[in-house]
Design an enzyme around this catalytic site. Structure first.
Site, PDB file in Angstrom:
ATOM      1  N   TRP A 391      -1.538 -31.827   5.164  1.00 16.95           N
ATOM      2  CA  TRP A 391      -2.815 -30.461   5.013  1.00 16.95           C
ATOM      3  C   TRP A 391      -3.021 -30.046   6.240  1.00 16.95           C
ATOM      4  CZ3 TRP A 391      -5.703 -32.214  -0.131  1.00 16.95           C
ATOM      5  CH2 TRP A 391      -5.326 -32.571  -0.752  1.00 16.95           C
ATOM      6  N   LYS A 392      -3.177 -27.932   6.273  1.00 20.75           N
ATOM      7  CA  LYS A 392      -3.682 -27.710   7.141  1.00 20.75           C
ATOM      8  C   LYS A 392      -5.155 -27.096   6.912  1.00 20.75           C
ATOM      9  CE  LYS A 392      -2.942 -23.705  10.628  1.00 20.75           C
ATOM     10  NZ  LYS A 392      -4.846 -23.403  10.523  1.00 20.75           N
ATOM     11  N   TYR A 393      -6.634 -27.731   7.084  1.00 20.96           N
ATOM     12  CA  TYR A 393      -7.528 -27.815   6.633  1.00 20.96           C
ATOM     13  C   TYR A 393      -8.473 -26.441   7.705  1.00 20.96           C
ATOM     14  CZ  TYR A 393      -6.827 -32.628   4.970  1.00 20.96           C
ATOM     15  OH  TYR A 393      -5.990 -33.975   4.612  1.00 20.96           O
ATOM     16  N   GLU A 544      -5.737 -24.560   3.555  1.00 24.40           N
ATOM     17  CA  GLU A 544      -5.300 -23.340   3.946  1.00 24.40           C
ATOM     18  C   GLU A 544      -3.289 -23.181   3.848  1.00 24.40           C
ATOM     19  OE1 GLU A 544      -7.256 -21.160   8.012  1.00 24.40           O
ATOM     20  OE2 GLU A 544      -6.714 -22.368   8.130  1.00 24.40           O
ATOM     21  N   GLY A 545      -3.046 -24.528   3.997  1.00 25.15           N
ATOM     22  CA  GLY A 545      -1.375 -24.478   4.074  1.00 25.15           C
ATOM     23  C   GLY A 545      -1.011 -26.413   4.394  1.00 25.15           C
TER      24      GLY A 545
END
Length: 744
Positions: A391-393, A544-545
């Site tokens: 996960w892109k934090y 974010e993605g």
């Protein structure tokens, strides 16, 4: 009477007034006003106030100073060529030799033209003259070559001066992460100039407003001044030490130190001393250029007896490339010139990486990811490889260090020391250690955390957290650290290990603590349907993605690189562009109608890392509220300059109403990218004559966590342009037509 000249600057014994105005400066200071070439327009002439202020322009000297018996020096001889015998003697140096020192000469020799060889201490004027020549040079390669010539002379004649020379060339006093800054206000500098030259404050302010450069005003004020006693010449090492003293003190003592140095400045020394204090050297030498110049100087030093310096680049091309790579690689893992410079002077360049290893407390430049706009691109890049998705934090990148003494340091993506910003993290730093750990460096993302709901909060919430003098009892915004990489553990560097091995060690030595320390949510898979589903889950988790990474093949941690071994897959791209861009604000256009009184539009640029220049990419006027425009106009108004820098690339039709220092980075989205006849972004990469521009750009936010050199670079812009569906389809059609034409 006030004591004005310290023992560091001893006066000469001549009692009569001695004019300090030289007959002729080699080249006048310039202010850039156009892109095509450095300006040739005349500088605004500063009116002399000698008649009005005769009583003020004579320096005050105390009784203590008049008792000093300085060493008498003979008057400067007439200008003549320096023979080898004179170089080895203690013969005096002529004023003309000092003023005409030019390290950009094609026939430059590091010993013969180092006029300070007899004394063995580098004059500050030699460095100032080098800066002056570089400022007046157009080509970047020539600028680097000029600086390398000066460095080569310093290495051979006065090696102890190399470290301060390097720091002063990039306007630093210590490694960036130490946070040692001069912090001298313009008003303080103006008062020091007034005190030293007899000018009045209103006059200095008006001339600074007119020229846009307090350094030039200071230089011209000194040149037109007459003095009773001439202070001893400044040396480079001494000026550097004085600047460090200025950075460490405050109040009236700071102005006194500035004054003491300024009264001894000659010619262009005044210009660059004042600019150093302001923090804007304005010569266009960034860190990568400096490292290249340093590497070139090392090669020149090794071959100065057997080869003319202007031929070194051709004869020793491979050695220069190898030395540059070794030096830049070492700097990435050990960004500290206090360690690197002594090592290159003492050891062979091939030993540099072992002599300057990474260690906790010294931040590494982080590895970055390439943007992508769809799962299909992930498949194209990583087909057949073992990959992992994380996960892109939406938070703040943080590199957390623990040294042998157990001291915790936290650094931003720009290597700024943020330790004082997070006292709560330091207080609970032992909670997530599972096995005995003496030292470590972890890569992570700090996010705002909702304690009650146990969920991630948006970045905007984190940005409201206090930055300085944070009291742990007054913290309102709680944070959680999401760890995604381990770079160093118990004295062992891991950056050359594959991600699978780094992650295994991370899980062995550390553990999760709810709401405090967590591992990045990850999924190991080669199934693109699972990747798509995982992307949707990350969006629901307020992320974010995804970050998609290789696990085993090509899976090392590439320091300071934006690698295709890490891809970022974001949720919120517009229809055709896979990522936002981080762009530098170069100029502003005056607003009309509702926007009257503020800047209504702005000129933005990407950063070309290879040529170290800012290339225009779009004009932007959407995405702003009225309050945004007011804030931007106030903040950017403090960075207005008189004209564009020599390293700004733009078309004259785009010239804004005001130019800015490249100090602010904005996140921007757009509909797509297209080739442009007027913008210069990535020119020469996709098309030899046209650059790339953004269609329908929209402002998202200010990126306080990024410096201008960390903005989206030209190669990224080119990659984003070429990854667009319509561009790919056109390329396929052209390829098919070429094949058909060959067939027929």
């Amino acid at each position: 009477m006030q004591k004005s000249i310290t023992s560091f600057f001893k006066p000469k014994t001549e009692g009569a007034e001695v004019p300090v105005t030289p007959k002729k400066e080699k080249s006048a200071p310039k202010i850039i006003t156009k892109e095509e070439s450095p300006p040739e327009a005349k500088k605004p002439k500063i009116k002399s106030e000698d008649e009005e202020d005769t009583e003020n322009i004579k320096m005050e000297t105390s009784q203590d100073e008049t008792k000093v018996q300085p060493k008498t020096e003979p008057k400067s001889p007439a200008a003549k060529k320096v023979t080898p015998m004179q170089l080895n003697s203690a013969a005096p140096v002529s004023q003309e030799e000092e003023e005409n020192y030019d390290p950009s000469m094609e026939t430059y020799h590091p010993l013969k033209h180092a006029y300070w060889k007899a004394k063995g201490v580098t004059p500050y004027l030699a460095l100032a003259r080098t800066f002056q020549v570089i400022e007046e040079t157009k080509g970047r390669l020539k600028m680097i070559d000029t600086l390398s010539n000066f460095f080569c002379s310093v290495m051979l004649v006065s090696p102890e001066d190399l470290l301060p020379s390097v720091y002063l060339s990039i306007n630093q006093l210590a490694p960036a992460y130490e946070g040692l800054e001069l912090g001298v206000a313009d008003t303080t500098l103006m008062k020091a100039i007034c005190k030293a030259t007899g000018r009045n404050l209103a006059h200095i302010k008006s001339q600074t407003h007119l020229t846009g450069d307090l350094g030039i005003v200071a230089e011209q004020s000194r040149v037109s001044q007459r003095m009773m006693f001439r202070p001893a010449p400044l040396n480079l090492r001494g000026v550097f030490q004085k600047l460090k003293e200025v950075a460490k003190i405050s109040g009236q003592s700071k102005m006194t130190l500035v004054y003491d140095v300024f009264v001894a400045c000659r010619l262009s020394e005044a210009r660059f001393f004042i600019r150093s204090l302001i923090g804007k050297l304005r010569i266009g030498i960034a860190e990568q250029s400096l490292l290249t110049a340093l590497a070139l100087a090392l090669v020149k030093k090794n071959h100065h007896e057997e080869c003319k310096l202007n031929k070194v680049g051709d004869v020793y091309k491979d050695e220069i490339a190898e030395t540059t790579l070794l030096l830049k690689t070492t700097y990435c893992q050990c960004p500290n010139y206090d360690i690197i410079i002594p090592a290159i002077l003492k050891y062979d360049i091939k030993e540099l990486s072992t002599r300057c290893p990474m260690h906790p407390g010294m931040p590494l430049r982080p590895m970055l990811a390439q943007p992508t706009k769809g799962v299909h691109e992930v498949l194209e890049r990583f087909g057949g490889m073992h990959i992992t998705c994380e996960w892109k934090y939406d938070g703040e990148r943080a590199q957390i260090h623990c040294n042998e003494q157990g001291e915790i340091s936290i650094f931003s993506r720009n290597s700024e020391n943020n330790t004082a910003k997070y006292p709560d993290l330091i207080a609970r730093s032992k909670n997530f250690i599972k096995k005995p750990v003496e030292t470590y460096i972890i890569d992570s993302e700090i996010v705002a955390w909702d304690v009650e709901r146990k969920q991630i909060l948006p970045f905007q919430v984190l940005s409201t957290r206090k930055r300085k003098n944070v009291d742990i009892d007054e913290i309102k915004v709680q944070v959680c650290v999401y760890i995604f990489d381990l770079l160093y553990i118990n004295g062992m560097a891991l950056v050359t290990k594959p991600l699978s091995e780094r992650r295994k060690l991370l899980l062995e030595h550390f553990q999760e603590v709810e709401g405090e320390w967590k591992f990045a949510t990850a999924l190991n898979t080669n199934d693109m349907d699972e990747v798509q589903q995982f992307l949707e889950e990350s969006v629901k988790g307020n992320c974010e993605g995804l970050m998609v990474k290789t696990l085993d093949e090509e899976a090392t941690y590439e320091i300071a690189k934006r690698s295709r071994n890490w891809l970022k897959l974001k949720k919120d791209y517009l229809s055709n562009v896979g990522d936002s861009l981080d762009l530098v604000v170069l100029g502003g256009y005056r607003g009309k109608g509702r926007r009257t009184g503020t800047f209504g539009g702005f000129l933005l640029a990407c950063y070309d890392a290879e040529n170290e220049e800012y290339q225009s990419i779009c004009k932007i006027g959407t995405g702003f509220t009225d309050e945004d425009l007011k804030v931007h106009s106030e903040s950017l108004g403090k960075s207005v300059i008189s004209g564009p820098k020599s390293y700004y690339r733009y078309d004259s039709s785009l010239e804004p109403d005001a130019w800015f220092e490249p100090v602010q980075v904005w996140e921007v989205k757009c509909a797509d990218l297209s080739l442009s006849p007027i913008h210069r972004a990535a020119i020469g990469i996709v098309d030899n004559e046209r650059g790339i521009s953004l269609r329908f750009p929209r402002f998202i936010r200010i990126r306080d966590d990024k410096s201008s050199e960390n903005a989206t670079d030209a190669q990224q812009v080119a990659n984003m342009y070429q990854s667009q569906d319509q561009v790919k389809n056109n390329q396929k059609i052209c390829t098919q037509m070429d094949m058909e034409s060959e067939f027929y």
